[in-house]
Design a protein around this motif. Structure first.
Motif, PDB file in Angstrom:
ATOM      1  N   ASP A   1     -26.208   6.628   4.901  1.00 13.22           N
ATOM      2  CA  ASP A   1     -27.386   6.323   4.089  1.00 13.22           C
ATOM      3  C   ASP A   1     -28.632   6.830   4.796  1.00 13.22           C
ATOM      4  O   ASP A   1     -28.631   7.071   5.998  1.00 13.22           O
ATOM      5  N   LEU A   2     -29.711   6.955   4.047  1.00 13.91           N
ATOM      6  CA  LEU A   2     -30.971   7.420   4.605  1.00 13.91           C
ATOM      7  C   LEU A   2     -32.069   6.421   4.279  1.00 13.91           C
ATOM      8  O   LEU A   2     -32.324   6.118   3.112  1.00 13.91           O
ATOM      9  N   LEU A   3     -32.709   5.879   5.324  1.00 11.07           N
ATOM     10  CA  LEU A   3     -33.865   5.023   5.165  1.00 11.07           C
ATOM     11  C   LEU A   3     -35.084   5.932   5.111  1.00 11.07           C
ATOM     12  O   LEU A   3     -35.272   6.779   5.989  1.00 11.07           O
ATOM     13  N   VAL A   4     -35.881   5.775   4.063  1.00  3.41           N
ATOM     14  CA  VAL A   4     -36.988   6.695   3.824  1.00  3.41           C
ATOM     15  C   VAL A   4     -38.285   5.917   3.612  1.00  3.41           C
ATOM     16  O   VAL A   4     -38.335   4.984   2.815  1.00  3.41           O
ATOM     17  N   ARG A   5     -39.328   6.330   4.324  1.00  8.78           N
ATOM     18  CA  ARG A   5     -40.669   5.779   4.102  1.00  8.78           C
ATOM     19  C   ARG A   5     -41.358   6.681   3.089  1.00  8.78           C
ATOM     20  O   ARG A   5     -41.429   7.900   3.287  1.00  8.78           O
ATOM     21  N   VAL A   6     -41.821   6.093   1.979  1.00 14.59           N
ATOM     22  CA  VAL A   6     -42.482   6.857   0.917  1.00 14.59           C
ATOM     23  C   VAL A   6     -43.831   6.220   0.597  1.00 14.59           C
ATOM     24  O   VAL A   6     -44.133   5.112   1.032  1.00 14.59           O
TER      25      VAL A   6
END
Length: 79
Positions: free
Chosen positions: A15-20
């Motif tokens: 999985d990829l944790l992404v700050r948007v």
């Protein structure tokens, strides 16, 4: 890390944790395989998303999430 702030993080399961940008948070939740990440039983809050690894395989998909994150870190005169 961008300017000392976490931008992206790969999880053990792919999985990829992404700050948007928090303004785009709700709209981006509509993407397949995207959900709000939890720390324990609490949401990490607006601007954090978790993208399931199975939904990162298409052409340009990973790059688009990286770009979104980098765009959210771009301040005046950057990005």
């Amino acid at each position: 890390m961008v300017d000392g702030r976490l931008a992206l993080s790969a999880g053990r399961e792919g999985d990829l944790l992404v700050r948007v940008d928090p303004k785009q948070h709700a709209a981006l939740l509509d993407n397949p395989g995207v959900r709000e990440p939890l720390m324990g039983d609490r949401s990490m809050g607006q601007g954090w998303l978790l993208v399931e690894g199975a939904h990162l395989n298409g052409e340009g998909v990973l790059e688009s999430w990286v770009d979104r994150s980098l765009d959210s870190h771009a301040g005046p005169g950057r990005g």
